[in-house]
Design a protein around this motif. Structure first.
Motif, PDB file in Angstrom:
ATOM      1  N   VAL A   5       7.588  -7.575   4.656  1.00 27.87           N
ATOM      2  CA  VAL A   5       8.080  -7.215   5.836  1.00 27.87           C
ATOM      3  C   VAL A   5       8.861  -5.106   5.368  1.00 27.87           C
ATOM      4  O   VAL A   5       9.154  -5.432   4.645  1.00 27.87           O
ATOM      5  CB  VAL A   5       8.930  -7.976   6.835  1.00 27.87           C
ATOM      6  N   VAL A   6       8.731  -4.667   6.508  1.00 26.26           N
ATOM      7  CA  VAL A   6       8.958  -2.850   6.612  1.00 26.26           C
ATOM      8  C   VAL A   6       9.940  -3.620   7.902  1.00 26.26           C
ATOM      9  O   VAL A   6       9.479  -3.899   9.144  1.00 26.26           O
ATOM     10  CB  VAL A   6       8.581  -2.350   6.944  1.00 26.26           C
ATOM     11  N   THR A   7      11.037  -2.446   8.080  1.00 25.43           N
ATOM     12  CA  THR A   7      11.274  -2.053   9.520  1.00 25.43           C
ATOM     13  C   THR A   7      10.328  -1.168   9.815  1.00 25.43           C
ATOM     14  O   THR A   7      10.179   0.038   8.866  1.00 25.43           O
ATOM     15  CB  THR A   7      12.851  -1.634   9.255  1.00 25.43           C
ATOM     16  N   PRO A   8      10.720  -0.632  10.926  1.00 21.35           N
ATOM     17  CA  PRO A   8      10.393   0.740  11.814  1.00 21.35           C
ATOM     18  C   PRO A   8      10.493   2.161  10.673  1.00 21.35           C
ATOM     19  O   PRO A   8       9.878   2.635  10.625  1.00 21.35           O
ATOM     20  CB  PRO A   8      10.288   0.871  13.470  1.00 21.35           C
ATOM     21  N   ALA A   9      11.851   2.150   9.980  1.00 19.85           N
ATOM     22  CA  ALA A   9      11.627   3.051   9.776  1.00 19.85           C
ATOM     23  C   ALA A   9      11.648   3.551   7.875  1.00 19.85           C
ATOM     24  O   ALA A   9      11.584   4.264   7.589  1.00 19.85           O
ATOM     25  CB  ALA A   9      13.456   3.775   9.341  1.00 19.85           C
ATOM     26  N   ASP A  54      -2.688  -0.150   2.573  1.00 20.27           N
ATOM     27  CA  ASP A  54      -1.837  -1.102   3.389  1.00 20.27           C
ATOM     28  C   ASP A  54      -2.041  -1.225   4.719  1.00 20.27           C
ATOM     29  O   ASP A  54      -2.168  -0.247   5.071  1.00 20.27           O
ATOM     30  CB  ASP A  54      -0.364  -1.114   2.763  1.00 20.27           C
ATOM     31  N   LEU A  55      -2.125  -1.717   5.400  1.00 24.15           N
ATOM     32  CA  LEU A  55      -2.271  -2.050   7.111  1.00 24.15           C
ATOM     33  C   LEU A  55      -0.620  -2.430   7.422  1.00 24.15           C
ATOM     34  O   LEU A  55       0.256  -3.339   7.223  1.00 24.15           O
ATOM     35  CB  LEU A  55      -3.264  -2.770   7.578  1.00 24.15           C
ATOM     36  N   ALA A  79      -1.598  -6.112   4.937  1.00 22.58           N
ATOM     37  CA  ALA A  79      -1.229  -6.624   5.823  1.00 22.58           C
ATOM     38  C   ALA A  79       0.221  -6.327   5.638  1.00 22.58           C
ATOM     39  O   ALA A  79       0.472  -7.668   5.383  1.00 22.58           O
ATOM     40  CB  ALA A  79      -1.951  -6.779   7.348  1.00 22.58           C
ATOM     41  N   ILE A  80       1.160  -5.707   6.508  1.00 25.90           N
ATOM     42  CA  ILE A  80       2.691  -6.103   6.011  1.00 25.90           C
ATOM     43  C   ILE A  80       3.102  -5.627   8.129  1.00 25.90           C
ATOM     44  O   ILE A  80       2.692  -5.064   8.900  1.00 25.90           O
ATOM     45  CB  ILE A  80       3.274  -4.231   5.903  1.00 25.90           C
TER      46      ILE A  80
END
Length: 107
Positions: A5-9, A54-55, A79-80
């Motif tokens: 996972v990542v944050t939008p930033a 990566d998606l 995918a992330i």
């Protein structure tokens, strides 16, 4: 790469950002570089996904994107999930565009 996972930033510039929200949500406001592939029709549009790289999958709050990310990873994609979704994107002051008149917003 399961459950990454990542944050939008944290979404890298130039990333393959896939917005899986429905058409009315997309029209209200989305990331300028995103590609729209609604989760409800994703299976019919898998050929529209980039084959390399990566998606980054985004929805409104992170729930639908988590499900789509899990499915894509289970089917050979990288995918992330973008946690917090477009709600956090908007709150973070990241750029947005809309398909209609007026300021973009998250529906």
């Amino acid at each position: 790469m399961q459950n990454q996972v990542v944050t939008p930033a944290e979404v890298p510039e130039g990333a393959h950002l896939i917005d899986v929200r429905e058409q009315n949500e997309w029209d209200a406001g989305h990331a300028p570089t995103a590609t729209h592939l609604a989760a409800s029709g994703l299976l019919e549009k898998l050929d529209e996904l980039p084959e390399e790289g990566d998606l980054y999958i985004v929805c409104r709050s992170g729930g639908r994107s988590a499900q789509v990310t899990q499915w894509l990873n289970g089917n050979g994609y990288d995918a992330i999930n973008v946690v917090g979704g477009m709600d956090l994107w908007f709150e973070s002051g990241l750029p947005m565009v809309s398909e209609g008149e007026g300021e973009p917003y998250v529906l």
